[in-house]
Design an enzyme around this catalytic site. Structure first.
Site, PDB file in Angstrom:
ATOM      1  N   ARG A   1     -10.531 -11.307   1.470  1.00 21.71           N
ATOM      2  CA  ARG A   1     -11.365 -12.338   0.837  1.00 21.71           C
ATOM      3  C   ARG A   1     -10.681 -13.701   0.862  1.00 21.71           C
ATOM      4  NH1 ARG A   1     -11.497  -8.905  -4.626  1.00 21.71           N
ATOM      5  NH2 ARG A   1     -11.159  -7.267  -3.094  1.00 21.71           N
TER       6      ARG A   1
ATOM      7  N   LYS B   1       0.842  -1.203   0.000  1.00 20.06           N
ATOM      8  CA  LYS B   1       0.000   0.000   0.000  1.00 20.06           C
ATOM      9  C   LYS B   1       0.873   1.248   0.000  1.00 20.06           C
ATOM     10  CE  LYS B   1      -3.975  -1.815   2.591  1.00 20.06           C
ATOM     11  NZ  LYS B   1      -4.969  -1.594   1.534  1.00 20.06           N
TER      12      LYS B   1
HETATM   13  N1  BES Z   1      -8.295  -3.704   4.222  1.00 21.41           N
HETATM   14  C1  BES Z   1      -8.358  -3.280   2.877  1.00 21.41           C
HETATM   15  C2  BES Z   1      -9.631  -2.475   2.565  1.00 21.41           C
HETATM   16  C3  BES Z   1      -9.688  -1.077   3.108  1.00 21.41           C
HETATM   17  C4  BES Z   1      -8.969  -0.058   2.505  1.00 21.41           C
HETATM   18  C5  BES Z   1     -10.496  -0.780   4.163  1.00 21.41           C
HETATM   19  C6  BES Z   1      -9.062   1.236   2.988  1.00 21.41           C
HETATM   20  C7  BES Z   1     -10.603   0.518   4.629  1.00 21.41           C
HETATM   21  C8  BES Z   1      -9.887   1.525   4.053  1.00 21.41           C
HETATM   22  C9  BES Z   1      -8.353  -4.485   1.933  1.00 21.41           C
HETATM   23  O1  BES Z   1      -7.597  -5.558   2.364  1.00 21.41           O
HETATM   24  C10 BES Z   1      -7.777  -4.019   0.644  1.00 21.41           C
HETATM   25  O2  BES Z   1      -6.624  -3.671   0.632  1.00 21.41           O
HETATM   26  N2  BES Z   1      -8.573  -4.031  -0.414  1.00 21.41           N
HETATM   27  C11 BES Z   1      -8.120  -3.567  -1.677  1.00 21.41           C
HETATM   28  C12 BES Z   1      -8.674  -4.496  -2.734  1.00 21.41           C
HETATM   29  C13 BES Z   1      -8.087  -4.270  -4.100  1.00 21.41           C
HETATM   30  C14 BES Z   1      -6.641  -4.672  -4.116  1.00 21.41           C
HETATM   31  C15 BES Z   1      -8.858  -5.070  -5.113  1.00 21.41           C
HETATM   32  C16 BES Z   1      -8.632  -2.150  -1.874  1.00 21.41           C
HETATM   33  O3  BES Z   1      -9.744  -1.839  -1.449  1.00 21.41           O
HETATM   34  O4  BES Z   1      -7.881  -1.337  -2.417  1.00 21.41           O
HETATM   35 MN    MN Z   2      -5.562  -5.391   1.775  1.00 18.04          MN
END
Ligand code: BES
Ligand code: MN
Ligand code: ZN
Length: 494
Positions: free
Chosen positions: A344, A270
């Protein structure tokens, strides 16, 4: 915070640090007994243009004439009829008005016509009193100096209100536990810590608990959970909690909570900004533990199973890589195209595990997608379910507790994006409808029972100056579970 109830009478002679009276916008008088002095102050405030009883507006009067109370706080409810949302707004406004004031013992009137205010007041003052102190000293000047709230309710219905108080306090205990766990930093709240909390909960309330470690997770063939965990030195956990309040043979309800104790994204790292907030990525797990705290206190006639896959998601020499294919517990293979779509992955093994309980319903709770925050903001949690009755039950539980969710679609057209050339399914689709395609991925592993998914990415915590966990959706979950008791009547109040 100490809560009690007492019959609503003799307001003028009531000794209190602050008497809180809620006022409907259209009402000329409060309609309360022995309230001439209160009605006179309210009428004067209206005339002076200082208070019009809009929802969440307040008017504080020190040393009110004709009352024994040290302060009178008028709080507007907005126009009738009173709903759960305005009730909560008003109750929170009362807390804000008392911020920093030395009012230890507060009295709140809750008349016959103001039903939703009762729960709203307990919850608002409960949340007001919560202070995080696990890893810092408390502020020198605390916001909340209230230590006891007495709810003044219609004299003839004390018993019913006593039950409602017990319920609201049990939910509050669950919310507090959820907030505390979610607020803990990632180096304190590890998968191991979550396992210990579950064991402690089980001990305190005589619940059954199993905490599986890496070897047992491998024996369960939870290949997707293992893939996420392999980049971290912290060992993964898979927690199984069980509460029995109905005959053994009765099908249990199952809650599944995402327990990523820190989500760096893994190799699909991230960006740095706000990455600290990914300590909250175990909020689903925290809400399951919170729901168990409340259920164990209330002892409803249901059976309940809680499942928590817990791990960190970190990059490292052993971490899972984009393009890797893993075999899930269900036997389906998954191509991991983005290691940041890890929620997921750990949930799919837990959802498959849930099938063995032949459950009456399965609800998973997860901070699953940033896309859900874009779609719904911080107002509603995202609700996904192919089952209309289950979806309606969850929507209704949310409305009643002012912990709302909003139904989102599922469907073949969305699921198509998850096709993979190298596995049975990919773990991501394109950018459009990201929260829907994530839910479609989960749905593949939840075919054997009635299932719903709550995406709490936008509702589990607040960012900015008031950063911290909200405790959502514990209230929604507990309300839903209480309504699942055999013969449970729909509550008469909102
Ligand atoms: N934990 C995150 C989702 C999230 C992001 C929750 C920001 C709250 C605030 C999740 O594991 C994630 O990183 N999801 C990705 C999915 C993508 C790679 C398809 C996302 O939402 O960017
Ligand atoms: Mn994630
Ligand atoms: Zn995550």
């Amino acid at each position: 915070m100490e809560f009690s109830i007492a019959p609503l009478k003799a307001l003028s002679s009531l000794r209190s640090d602050c008497l809180v009276v809620f006022v409907q916008q259209s009402a000329e008088a409060s309609g309360l007994l022995d309230a001439e002095a209160i009605d006179a102050i309210a009428a004067q405030a209206r005339q002076d243009g200082d208070f019009h009883a809009a929802a969440g507006s307040t008017y504080l009067c020190n040393r009110p004439q004709g009352l024994a109370a040290r302060r009178l706080l008028l709080v507007g409810l907005g126009p009738a009829p009173l709903d759960a949302r305005n009730a909560r707004k008003a109750a929170e406004a009362a807390c804000v008005a008392l911020k920093g004031r030395s009012a230890a013992r507060v009295h709140v009137t809750c008349s016959e016509a103001q039903q939703p205010l009762f729960e709203a007041t307990v919850r608002a003052f409960g949340d007001f009193a919560y202070v995080y102190t696990a890893t810092r000293k408390p502020d020198a000047e605390p916001a909340c100096l209230v230590s006891a709230v007495q709810l003044l309710v219609p004299a003839r219905q004390q018993a019913a209100y006593r039950v409602r108080l017990q319920r609201a306090q049990a939910i509050q205990a669950g919310v507090d536990l959820c907030r505390e766990l979610a607020n803990l930093p990632g180096n304190h709240c590890t998968p191991t810590h979550l396992g210990k909390v579950a064991q402690d909960l089980a001990k305190r309330h005589k619940l059954k608990v199993e905490v599986l470690g890496p070897a047992q997770i491998e024996r369960e063939r939870m290949g997707a959970l293992m893939a996420v965990a392999q980049g971290s030195h912290e060992p993964a956990r898979f927690i199984v909690l069980r509460y029995q309040g109905a005959p053994k043979g009765e099908a249990p309800h199952v809650l599944v909570g995402k327990g990523v104790t820190f989500d760096s994204g893994g190799i699909s790292l991230k960006p740095g900004a706000e990455m600290d907030e990914m300590k909250f990525d175990m909020s689903g797990a925290a809400s399951v533990l919170g729901a168990f705290e409340a259920v164990a206190r209330l002892q409803p006639r249901i059976n309940l199973v809680g499942l928590i896959p817990a791990t960190e998601n970190l990059p490292g020499g052993r971490a899972v890589k984009p393009g890797d294919v893993v075999t899930t517990r269900s036997g389906q293979t998954v191509e991991i195209l983005n290691t940041d779509a890890e929620g997921r992955l750990i949930l799919c093994d837990a959802l498959d595990y849930a099938g063995q309980f032949k459950p009456a319903s399965v609800v998973d709770i997860a901070t699953l997608t940033g896309a859900c925050v874009i779609a719904l903001g911080h107002v509603h949690s995202g609700l996904f379910s192919p089952d209309d009755a289950l979806a309606e039950a969850l929507l209704e539980a949310g409305r009643q507790t002012h912990d709302t969710c909003w139904r989102m679609p599922l469907g073949e057209e969305y699921a198509e994006g998850l096709r993979s050339r190298f596995a049975d399914v990919a773990n991501i689709a394109g950018r459009p409808a990201g929260s829907v395609t994530a839910a479609c991925f989960l749905q593949r592993f939840a075919q054997a029972y009635r299932w719903a998914h709550l995406d709490i990415a936008g509702t589990a915590w607040r960012s900015g100056a008031h950063k911290g966990a909200t405790g959502r959706p514990v209230a929604l979950l507990v309300q839903y579970l209480l309504a699942q008791q055999a013969g449970a009547a729909a509550p008469s109040h909102a």
